[in-house]
Design a protein around this motif. Structure first.
Motif, PDB file in Angstrom:
ATOM      1  N   UNK A   1       0.836  -1.194   0.000  1.00  0.00           N
ATOM      2  CA  UNK A   1       0.000   0.000   0.000  1.00  0.00           C
ATOM      3  C   UNK A   1       0.872   1.246   0.000  1.00  0.00           C
ATOM      4  N   UNK A   2       0.265   2.368  -0.312  1.00  0.00           N
ATOM      5  CA  UNK A   2       0.985   3.639  -0.258  1.00  0.00           C
ATOM      6  C   UNK A   2       1.482   3.894   1.160  1.00  0.00           C
ATOM      7  N   UNK A   3       0.685   3.550   2.153  1.00  0.00           N
ATOM      8  CA  UNK A   3       1.129   3.714   3.542  1.00  0.00           C
ATOM      9  C   UNK A   3       2.414   2.927   3.794  1.00  0.00           C
ATOM     10  N   UNK A   4       2.465   1.692   3.278  1.00  0.00           N
ATOM     11  CA  UNK A   4       3.660   0.856   3.453  1.00  0.00           C
ATOM     12  C   UNK A   4       4.870   1.474   2.758  1.00  0.00           C
ATOM     13  N   UNK A   5       4.645   2.008   1.570  1.00  0.00           N
ATOM     14  CA  UNK A   5       5.735   2.625   0.805  1.00  0.00           C
ATOM     15  C   UNK A   5       6.271   3.852   1.530  1.00  0.00           C
ATOM     16  N   UNK A   6       5.374   4.710   1.965  1.00  0.00           N
ATOM     17  CA  UNK A   6       5.803   5.929   2.664  1.00  0.00           C
ATOM     18  C   UNK A   6       6.533   5.554   3.953  1.00  0.00           C
TER      19      UNK A   6
ATOM     20  N   UNK B   1       7.738   9.191  -4.832  1.00  0.00           N
ATOM     21  CA  UNK B   1       7.268   9.389  -6.205  1.00  0.00           C
ATOM     22  C   UNK B   1       7.745   8.260  -7.114  1.00  0.00           C
ATOM     23  N   UNK B   2       8.993   7.895  -6.980  1.00  0.00           N
ATOM     24  CA  UNK B   2       9.567   6.831  -7.797  1.00  0.00           C
ATOM     25  C   UNK B   2       8.850   5.508  -7.566  1.00  0.00           C
ATOM     26  N   UNK B   3       8.514   5.227  -6.341  1.00  0.00           N
ATOM     27  CA  UNK B   3       7.867   3.948  -6.009  1.00  0.00           C
ATOM     28  C   UNK B   3       6.401   3.905  -6.393  1.00  0.00           C
ATOM     29  N   UNK B   4       5.697   5.032  -6.272  1.00  0.00           N
ATOM     30  CA  UNK B   4       4.260   4.996  -6.580  1.00  0.00           C
ATOM     31  C   UNK B   4       3.970   5.401  -8.016  1.00  0.00           C
ATOM     32  N   UNK B   5       4.984   5.924  -8.709  1.00  0.00           N
ATOM     33  CA  UNK B   5       4.798   6.293 -10.103  1.00  0.00           C
ATOM     34  C   UNK B   5       3.912   7.495 -10.315  1.00  0.00           C
ATOM     35  N   UNK B   6       3.918   8.395  -9.351  1.00  0.00           N
ATOM     36  CA  UNK B   6       3.103   9.605  -9.459  1.00  0.00           C
ATOM     37  C   UNK B   6       3.817  10.748  -8.768  1.00  0.00           C
ATOM     38  N   UNK B   7       3.505  11.956  -9.220  1.00  0.00           N
ATOM     39  CA  UNK B   7       4.106  13.142  -8.622  1.00  0.00           C
ATOM     40  C   UNK B   7       3.409  13.483  -7.318  1.00  0.00           C
TER      41      UNK B   7
ATOM     42  N   UNK C   1      10.414  12.614  -0.686  1.00  0.00           N
ATOM     43  CA  UNK C   1       9.371  12.803  -1.695  1.00  0.00           C
ATOM     44  C   UNK C   1       9.782  12.163  -3.018  1.00  0.00           C
ATOM     45  N   UNK C   2      11.027  12.342  -3.424  1.00  0.00           N
ATOM     46  CA  UNK C   2      11.493  11.744  -4.681  1.00  0.00           C
ATOM     47  C   UNK C   2      11.429  10.225  -4.630  1.00  0.00           C
ATOM     48  N   UNK C   3      11.794   9.653  -3.515  1.00  0.00           N
ATOM     49  CA  UNK C   3      11.760   8.192  -3.367  1.00  0.00           C
ATOM     50  C   UNK C   3      10.325   7.666  -3.419  1.00  0.00           C
TER      51      UNK C   3
END
Length: 76
Positions: free
Chosen positions: A4-9, A46-52, A42-44
């Motif tokens: 999930x995005x939560x996991x990625x962040x 963005x890279x993982x979720x494929x969105x700005x 933020x860059x990391x």
């Protein structure tokens, strides 16, 4: 298993700040973060979720600078 995005962040937050068990309510800048680390985070993400993701949405604009608010901003 889907990440999930939560996991990625959370994973990137831990990596950037070199922490293993972050409290969701810790303030990024109070626990050792700085502006360069914020940009890196933020860059990391963005890279993982494929969105700005706007840096302002992560850390500025009157929001709390916590893991919870960062994940919420990345999900939008």
């Amino acid at each position: 298993m889907d990440t999930t995005i939560d996991d990625i962040v959370r994973a990137e937050w831990c990596e950037v700040l070199d922490v293993t068990s972050p409290d969701p309510c810790d303030d990024f800048f109070e626990i050792g973060g700085n502006s360069l680390l914020a940009v890196s985070l933020v860059e990391r993400v963005e890279s993982r979720i494929g969105a700005e993701v706007a840096l302002e949405d992560f850390f500025l604009d009157g929001r709390l600078q916590t893991l919870v608010s960062a994940a919420r901003a990345a999900a939008n």
